[in-house]
Structures are given as C-alpha cells and as structure tokens.
Design an enzyme around this catalytic site. Structure first.
Site, short mmCIF file in Angstrom:
data_model
loop_
_atom_site.label_atom_id
_atom_site.label_comp_id
_atom_site.label_asym_id
_atom_site.label_seq_id
_atom_site.Cartn_x
_atom_site.Cartn_y
_atom_site.Cartn_z
N SER A 23 -13.29 -17.48 -93.06
CA SER A 23 -13.99 -18.16 -91.95
C SER A 23 -13.13 -19.23 -91.28
CB SER A 23 -15.32 -18.74 -92.43
OG SER A 23 -16.21 -17.69 -92.67
N THR A 68 -23.05 -20.09 -96.99
CA THR A 68 -22.80 -18.85 -97.72
C THR A 68 -23.40 -18.94 -99.11
OG1 THR A 68 -21.12 -17.21 -98.28
CG2 THR A 68 -20.45 -19.51 -98.50
N LYS A 72 -27.99 -19.45 -98.84
CA LYS A 72 -28.58 -18.94 -97.60
C LYS A 72 -30.11 -19.12 -97.53
CE LYS A 72 -24.97 -15.67 -96.38
NZ LYS A 72 -24.60 -14.32 -95.97
N GLY A 135 -30.73 -6.21 -101.36
CA GLY A 135 -30.43 -7.63 -101.59
C GLY A 135 -30.57 -8.42 -100.31
N GLY A 136 -29.92 -9.59 -100.28
CA GLY A 136 -30.05 -10.49 -99.14
C GLY A 136 -29.60 -9.87 -97.83
N TYR A 231 -15.57 -5.21 -96.78
CA TYR A 231 -14.33 -5.11 -95.98
C TYR A 231 -13.07 -5.20 -96.83
CZ TYR A 231 -14.99 -10.16 -96.25
OH TYR A 231 -15.22 -11.43 -96.71
N GLY A 252 -16.76 -3.47 -93.11
CA GLY A 252 -17.54 -4.63 -92.68
C GLY A 252 -16.75 -5.76 -92.04
P1 NAP Z 1 -27.14 -9.28 -103.27
O1 NAP Z 1 -28.27 -9.99 -102.63
O2 NAP Z 1 -26.64 -9.74 -104.58
O3 NAP Z 1 -27.56 -7.72 -103.43
C1 NAP Z 1 -26.74 -6.83 -104.12
C2 NAP Z 1 -27.23 -5.40 -103.96
O4 NAP Z 1 -26.30 -4.53 -104.64
C3 NAP Z 1 -28.60 -5.13 -104.58
O5 NAP Z 1 -29.25 -4.15 -103.84
C4 NAP Z 1 -28.22 -4.60 -105.98
O6 NAP Z 1 -29.18 -3.76 -106.56
C5 NAP Z 1 -26.99 -3.77 -105.63
N1 NAP Z 1 -26.13 -3.58 -106.80
C6 NAP Z 1 -25.32 -4.52 -107.38
N2 NAP Z 1 -24.70 -3.97 -108.46
C7 NAP Z 1 -25.14 -2.68 -108.56
C8 NAP Z 1 -24.86 -1.61 -109.45
N3 NAP Z 1 -23.97 -1.75 -110.46
N4 NAP Z 1 -25.48 -0.42 -109.24
C9 NAP Z 1 -26.35 -0.26 -108.22
N5 NAP Z 1 -26.66 -1.25 -107.33
C10 NAP Z 1 -26.06 -2.44 -107.51
O7 NAP Z 1 -25.85 -9.21 -102.32
P2 NAP Z 1 -25.80 -9.37 -100.73
O8 NAP Z 1 -25.55 -10.79 -100.41
O9 NAP Z 1 -26.96 -8.65 -100.12
O10 NAP Z 1 -24.42 -8.59 -100.40
C11 NAP Z 1 -24.40 -7.16 -100.39
C12 NAP Z 1 -23.10 -6.65 -99.78
O11 NAP Z 1 -22.97 -7.14 -98.45
C13 NAP Z 1 -21.84 -7.09 -100.51
O12 NAP Z 1 -21.03 -5.95 -100.72
C14 NAP Z 1 -21.16 -8.04 -99.56
O13 NAP Z 1 -19.75 -7.93 -99.61
C15 NAP Z 1 -21.64 -7.53 -98.22
N6 NAP Z 1 -21.60 -8.57 -97.17
C16 NAP Z 1 -20.83 -8.35 -96.08
C17 NAP Z 1 -20.77 -9.29 -95.06
C18 NAP Z 1 -19.90 -9.05 -93.87
O14 NAP Z 1 -19.87 -9.91 -92.99
N7 NAP Z 1 -19.22 -7.94 -93.78
C19 NAP Z 1 -21.53 -10.47 -95.14
C20 NAP Z 1 -22.32 -10.66 -96.28
C21 NAP Z 1 -22.34 -9.70 -97.29
P3 NAP Z 1 -30.35 -4.37 -107.50
O15 NAP Z 1 -31.38 -4.89 -106.57
O16 NAP Z 1 -30.80 -3.21 -108.30
O17 NAP Z 1 -29.72 -5.46 -108.34
#
Ligand code: NAP
Length: 292
Positions: A23, A68, A72, A135-136, A231, A252
C-alpha cells in the site's frame, strides 16, 4: 517525492502486525506523480489502542487511513459515520476524515474488485457466479455481485454453516432468493455452464502455492472465466487450471491496486488517470516480482 514540510498530509495503514504491505508503494507513487503533498506510512497499532490512535489522527487532521487485518470490523465503533455499502457488509477498509472532524468508514475492496472485473471483461451482470469462500472478502463480494446484477450467486465454503449464514444475510439485503449456500464438494451439483468463478479463500496463497480449493478438472470445464483474489503467486493453481481448460483467468493484483486508488481518490478529491493506474500496476508487479 514531495519535500516533507509543515503542510505534508499524513495517511497510513492501520493493522497489526504491520507486516509487508504494498500500500505505501501505491499511495506514495500516486502522490509523487500527481504532485500532492502527502505521505503514506504503515501504522501498526495494538487493539486496545485503536480508538486512541484514530482520535489522535483526527487531532492531527490525517485525511484518511486504510484498515487491514485484523481491524476491518473492529474499527466500525470508531467511525463517525458509515458509507451505506460498508454498513451493509459490516467491514471498513478506508477511513475518510470529515470536515467537521471524525472519520467516515468506507469499503473499497469490493468496488476495487468490480473495477478490475470490468477492466478484464468479466462483468457479473446477468451471470451465474460461483463464489469460493465465505470469509470477510467473500461477504463484500457477494453483496457486490447482487448490486451489480448477477443472476445468481452460489457460495461454496468448507464450513457450510458460514456459507448459509452469509447467503441468508445477502438474501435478506436483496429481498429475494438470489444466493445459494453450498459445501465445497457440491460443485458437482452445478449442472449449468458459463459460470464466473471468484476464488476468495486463502488456499493457494504463497508460501502454500501448490494448493487449490477445487482440484477436479470437471469443475473448470463449467466456467466461463475465473478471478482469483490472491495475487501472490501471480498465477495460482486455480488460475492455471482455468487456463488449461481454455478459460480466462486473472489474479487479485488489480483488485488491490483499485481498492487503493479509490481510497486515494476519496482522501484527495482527485481522479487518478488510467495511465497512472497502469504505471502503479507495473510498479507493484516489479515489487512483487509478479505479473498478470
Ligand atoms: P477470511 O475471512 O479468513 O476467510 C478465509 C476463507 O478461506 C474462508 O472461507 C475459509 O473457509 C477459507 N479457507 C481457509 N483455509 C481453508 C482450507 N484449508 N480449506 C478450505 N477453505 C479454507 O479471509 P479473507 O479476509 O476473506 O481473505 C480471503 C482471500 O482474499 C485471501 O486469499 C486474501 O489474499 C484475499 N484478499 C485479496 C485482496 C486483494 O485486494 N486482492 C484483498 C483482501 C483479501 P472456512 O469458513 O471454512 O474457514
């Protein structure tokens, strides 16, 4: 970079730990190129100091901050008001200082994704969308998909109860039954084709780059295109599998770029030209050692 002086505006990233973030590179490059006297710094803050830090930033008239992991949701009680989209999804990643003082909370993650999807010719309008994860980020994406006219959204998650809760919330917001919760293995029950798949789990993220949320090739045959919110690495296994089946796949990085640009535009009341966005994107690719 603009010389730091008594007029330099300070913006930053609230998180804990401060970790490695790109960032500062996004915002400081924008300020440098636009000639805006602003500096952006990581601001690691412990949870019990979150309110004190935000009040201090208000006192110093910081124009804004990004928020972050893990704050959030926790930052919401410290916002003086919320943008309607951030209120709907219950997550804030951008604070914008108001003229009368205090910070308005926004969420620019989902609008950032939308700008990236449009740029890549992956508009969700009238599409059937498969969202992997609950997730979030998935929450923001599912609400966005409804607002942008997706025909139907299937939320597939390891913990099916979380998919059910999210679908229920989304359907309540939309006032209709648009979102269907499923277990990850239920992709076999999706009998259509031409789906837009959005990968929003942590699976496949560096250093576990060999992992993929759904391995079965038959899943990828059903898709029109795949967007991975990850990404790093630049090409995840999810993307490789989409491409192996002749489907377009995007990572991403542009989502990350545009969430930052939208925040920057809110803080400085400017519009970032597309050419400059491309320049910042190239810079990010260089920093991460990645590409499209
Ligand atoms: P989060 O709230 O922790 O959610 C994680 C998700 O991944 C949940 O659905 C979880 O399933 C699943 N998961 C984790 N480990 C798993 C496993 N071993 N097997 C199956 N499912 C699994 O995370 P988040 O903040 O939403 O972030 C999710 C993704 O978004 C990340 O990869 C992050 O890098 C990406 N992201 C990208 C940007 C961007 O600007 N490009 C910004 C923010 C985030 P359960 O519910 O079953 O635990």
């Amino acid at each position: 970079m603009h010389e730091i002086d008594s007029h330099t505006a300070v913006c930053g990233l609230l998180g804990y730990p401060s970790g490695h973030s790109v960032s500062p590179a996004i915002h400081n490059t924008l300020s440098e190129q636009l000639g805006i006297n602003m500096v952006y710094v990581p601001l690691a803050v412990e949870e019990d100091k979150l309110g004190t830090v935000i009040a201090g930033a208000d006192g110093w008239k910081f124009p804004g901050m990004n928020v972050t992991i893990p704050y959030k949701e926790k930052v919401i009680p410290f916002c003086s008001e919320l943008d309607p989209f951030a209120e709907k999804i219950g997550a804030v990643n951008t604070l914008v200082r108001q003229e009368a003082g205090g910070y308005k909370g926004y969420n620019t993650d989902a609008p950032g994704l939308y700008r990236a999807l449009q740029e890549e010719g992956m508009d969700p309008l009238d599409k059937e969308v498969i969202l992997l994860g609950a997730g979030g980020v998935a929450k923001a994406i599912s609400v966005l998909m409804m607002e942008k006219g997706a025909k139907r959204v299937y939320i597939l998650n390891r913990t099916v109860e979380k998919a059910e809760k999210l679908a229920e919330e989304c359907n309540r917001i939309a006032g209709k039954n648009l979102v269907i919760p499923m277990a990850l293995s239920d992709y076999k029950n999706l009998t259509g084709s031409g789906y837009l798949a959005i990968q929003a789990t942590n699976i496949g993220m560096f250093p576990n780059s060999d992992a993929v949320v759904i391995d079965d090739d038959s899943f990828y045959e059903k898709l029109d295109a795949g967007f991975d919110t990850i990404y790093n690495p630049a090409e995840t296994v999810f993307m490789k599998k989409c491409r192996a089946h002749g489907k377009k796949a995007v990572n991403g990085l542009k989502m990350l770029l545009y969430q930052g640009i939208i925040a920057y535009e809110l803080w400085n009341n400017v519009s970032v030209p597309e050419k400059l966005a491309d320049q910042v994107y190239e810079k990010l690719c260089g920093i991460l050692g990645t590409g499209k």
